[in-house]
Design a protein around this motif. Sequence first.
Motif, PDB file in Angstrom:
ATOM      1  N   ALA A 107      -1.511   4.428  -8.363  1.00 45.30           N
ATOM      2  CA  ALA A 107      -1.387   3.785  -7.057  1.00 45.30           C
ATOM      3  C   ALA A 107      -2.085   2.437  -7.077  1.00 45.30           C
ATOM      4  O   ALA A 107      -3.113   2.259  -7.741  1.00 45.30           O
ATOM      5  CB  ALA A 107      -2.012   4.673  -5.972  1.00 45.30           C
ATOM      6  N   VAL A 108      -1.526   1.474  -6.346  1.00 47.62           N
ATOM      7  CA  VAL A 108      -2.231   0.205  -6.202  1.00 47.62           C
ATOM      8  C   VAL A 108      -3.506   0.454  -5.401  1.00 47.62           C
ATOM      9  O   VAL A 108      -3.482   1.056  -4.334  1.00 47.62           O
ATOM     10  CB  VAL A 108      -1.342  -0.858  -5.527  1.00 47.62           C
ATOM     11  CG1 VAL A 108      -0.862  -0.436  -4.147  1.00 47.62           C
ATOM     12  CG2 VAL A 108      -2.100  -2.182  -5.427  1.00 47.62           C
ATOM     13  N   ASP A 168      -5.245  -4.448  -8.790  1.00 44.51           N
ATOM     14  CA  ASP A 168      -6.302  -3.530  -9.205  1.00 44.51           C
ATOM     15  C   ASP A 168      -5.805  -2.091  -9.161  1.00 44.51           C
ATOM     16  O   ASP A 168      -5.145  -1.674  -8.196  1.00 44.51           O
ATOM     17  CB  ASP A 168      -7.516  -3.641  -8.285  1.00 44.51           C
ATOM     18  CG  ASP A 168      -8.324  -4.906  -8.508  1.00 44.51           C
ATOM     19  OD1 ASP A 168      -8.045  -5.627  -9.491  1.00 44.51           O
ATOM     20  OD2 ASP A 168      -9.225  -5.176  -7.702  1.00 44.51           O
ATOM     21  N   VAL A 169      -6.159  -1.346 -10.199  1.00 41.59           N
ATOM     22  CA  VAL A 169      -5.874   0.085 -10.281  1.00 41.59           C
ATOM     23  C   VAL A 169      -7.171   0.786 -10.644  1.00 41.59           C
ATOM     24  O   VAL A 169      -7.940   0.279 -11.479  1.00 41.59           O
ATOM     25  CB  VAL A 169      -4.787   0.354 -11.349  1.00 41.59           C
ATOM     26  CG1 VAL A 169      -4.820   1.792 -11.814  1.00 41.59           C
ATOM     27  CG2 VAL A 169      -3.412  -0.002 -10.810  1.00 41.59           C
ATOM     28  N   VAL A 170      -7.431   1.930 -10.021  1.00 41.96           N
ATOM     29  CA  VAL A 170      -8.595   2.751 -10.364  1.00 41.96           C
ATOM     30  C   VAL A 170      -8.088   4.051 -10.973  1.00 41.96           C
ATOM     31  O   VAL A 170      -7.167   4.683 -10.442  1.00 41.96           O
ATOM     32  CB  VAL A 170      -9.470   3.021  -9.129  1.00 41.96           C
ATOM     33  CG1 VAL A 170     -10.506   4.107  -9.432  1.00 41.96           C
ATOM     34  CG2 VAL A 170     -10.172   1.744  -8.685  1.00 41.96           C
ATOM     35  N   PRO A 197       0.830  -1.202   0.000  1.00 41.23           N
ATOM     36  CA  PRO A 197       0.000   0.000   0.000  1.00 41.23           C
ATOM     37  C   PRO A 197       0.866   1.253   0.000  1.00 41.23           C
ATOM     38  O   PRO A 197       1.813   1.373   0.773  1.00 41.23           O
ATOM     39  CB  PRO A 197      -0.800  -0.126   1.303  1.00 41.23           C
ATOM     40  CG  PRO A 197      -0.866  -1.601   1.555  1.00 41.23           C
ATOM     41  CD  PRO A 197       0.457  -2.137   1.095  1.00 41.23           C
ATOM     42  N   GLY A 198       0.546   2.167  -0.901  1.00 40.71           N
ATOM     43  CA  GLY A 198       1.324   3.381  -1.055  1.00 40.71           C
ATOM     44  C   GLY A 198       2.251   3.347  -2.240  1.00 40.71           C
ATOM     45  O   GLY A 198       2.630   4.395  -2.766  1.00 40.71           O
ATOM     46  N   GLN A 199       2.665   2.156  -2.669  1.00 44.30           N
ATOM     47  CA  GLN A 199       3.479   2.057  -3.867  1.00 44.30           C
ATOM     48  C   GLN A 199       2.599   2.200  -5.113  1.00 44.30           C
ATOM     49  O   GLN A 199       1.366   2.166  -5.043  1.00 44.30           O
ATOM     50  CB  GLN A 199       4.224   0.729  -3.903  1.00 44.30           C
ATOM     51  CG  GLN A 199       5.325   0.615  -2.870  1.00 44.30           C
ATOM     52  CD  GLN A 199       6.146  -0.647  -3.053  1.00 44.30           C
ATOM     53  OE1 GLN A 199       5.648  -1.754  -2.908  1.00 44.30           O
ATOM     54  NE2 GLN A 199       7.421  -0.471  -3.383  1.00 44.30           N
ATOM     55  N   GLN A 237      -8.418   8.963  -3.614  1.00 44.40           N
ATOM     56  CA  GLN A 237      -8.824   7.870  -2.721  1.00 44.40           C
ATOM     57  C   GLN A 237      -8.129   6.566  -3.051  1.00 44.40           C
ATOM     58  O   GLN A 237      -8.133   5.614  -2.265  1.00 44.40           O
ATOM     59  CB  GLN A 237     -10.350   7.680  -2.785  1.00 44.40           C
ATOM     60  CG  GLN A 237     -10.878   6.733  -3.836  1.00 44.40           C
ATOM     61  CD  GLN A 237     -10.835   7.324  -5.252  1.00 44.40           C
ATOM     62  OE1 GLN A 237     -10.265   8.372  -5.493  1.00 44.40           O
ATOM     63  NE2 GLN A 237     -11.478   6.653  -6.193  1.00 44.40           N
ATOM     64  N   THR A 238      -7.488   6.489  -4.222  1.00 45.88           N
ATOM     65  CA  THR A 238      -7.030   5.194  -4.718  1.00 45.88           C
ATOM     66  C   THR A 238      -5.991   4.490  -3.840  1.00 45.88           C
ATOM     67  O   THR A 238      -5.980   3.261  -3.811  1.00 45.88           O
ATOM     68  CB  THR A 238      -6.503   5.313  -6.161  1.00 45.88           C
ATOM     69  OG1 THR A 238      -5.513   6.340  -6.228  1.00 45.88           O
ATOM     70  CG2 THR A 238      -7.648   5.659  -7.105  1.00 45.88           C
ATOM     71  N   PRO A 239      -5.083   5.178  -3.120  1.00 48.50           N
ATOM     72  CA  PRO A 239      -4.146   4.412  -2.283  1.00 48.50           C
ATOM     73  C   PRO A 239      -4.753   3.870  -0.996  1.00 48.50           C
ATOM     74  O   PRO A 239      -4.096   3.092  -0.295  1.00 48.50           O
ATOM     75  CB  PRO A 239      -3.052   5.445  -1.935  1.00 48.50           C
ATOM     76  CG  PRO A 239      -3.316   6.637  -2.774  1.00 48.50           C
ATOM     77  CD  PRO A 239      -4.751   6.611  -3.114  1.00 48.50           C
ATOM     78  N   PHE A 240      -5.975   4.278  -0.682  1.00 50.10           N
ATOM     79  CA  PHE A 240      -6.452   4.092   0.684  1.00 50.10           C
ATOM     80  C   PHE A 240      -7.242   2.815   0.931  1.00 50.10           C
ATOM     81  O   PHE A 240      -7.447   2.438   2.084  1.00 50.10           O
ATOM     82  CB  PHE A 240      -7.278   5.304   1.128  1.00 50.10           C
ATOM     83  CG  PHE A 240      -6.476   6.575   1.200  1.00 50.10           C
ATOM     84  CD1 PHE A 240      -5.162   6.548   1.618  1.00 50.10           C
ATOM     85  CD2 PHE A 240      -7.043   7.797   0.861  1.00 50.10           C
ATOM     86  CE1 PHE A 240      -4.412   7.719   1.698  1.00 50.10           C
ATOM     87  CE2 PHE A 240      -6.306   8.960   0.934  1.00 50.10           C
ATOM     88  CZ  PHE A 240      -4.986   8.927   1.350  1.00 50.10           C
TER      89      PHE A 240
END
Length: 292
Positions: free
Chosen positions: A63-64, A79-81, A42-44, A128-131
């Motif tokens: 971000a993942v 998954d990527v958004v 998370p965060g990468q 929001q994507t890294p969270f």
Amino acid sequence: MEAVAPACVAQRTATVLENVAVAHETFRIRLDDPEMARSILPGQFLMIRGGRGSDPLMGRPFAVYDVARDPSGTPTAVDVVYLVIGRGTAALATLRAGDRVTIWGPLGHGFGPPPEGPVVFVAGGIGQTPFLALGKWWLGHEPFGPVETVSSDSPGRFASSATLLYGVRTAALAAGVDDFERAGITVELATDDGTAGHHGFVTQLLERRLERGERPAKVIGCGPPPMLAALSRLVARYEVPCDLSLENHMACGFGACFSCVAPIRQADGSIDLRRVCVEGPIFPAADVVWTG
């Protein structure tokens, strides 16, 4: 809190398993890459070049968002958004299951270990994507990366609760709210036009909490620079620990082009330009220098 060092970076091709709309002009793409799924934290982030032929030439950083797992819990896909905002993301939106894309990663540093107590994520736009992955890890729900990040033998290691304060221009752009709620993360929306939740800035939702005397163990922010600058000033006023995941534009993703540098305050008080792709994307809010 120290960030987690990146794993070995590799470039390869991956098969698209699905590419589905999750909000207006917003998609979640799932890439079949067990190696990346096992190693990314998370965060990468990863770079994806999704065009056909050589256009677009450069990849785009993402971000993942989450890691997909098989029935035994083994990571199998990433998954990527993403929000369609230019040629690179428009090319991604045309991909279908079975298409192949060039990817490289994991890139950057992951978040550090979870604090004990409540955590608040503050997101603006597509921030929001890294969270989702971070919330699952910090709440103790799922492990990520090559080391064991979840252990039932260590009670009290994890955050006691997680809240996502999520700001978008309009309600149609709010992506993945159900995903966060299923993961046990409370979501509060703010919209610029008042179509959902609080009518105003997302930082106002945090300010209300701080004014009531709430004290998060950690605040994490990701979003456009004006929002992050406002968030930095707010948490400094209340002396709340805060890290930021910066979204600076990148070309290479591994530090060669210096296109993503940010002014970061050093331990001796001096200010130096740091490459967000290599030395970030996560920095303490107090160290990021905002101009204007």
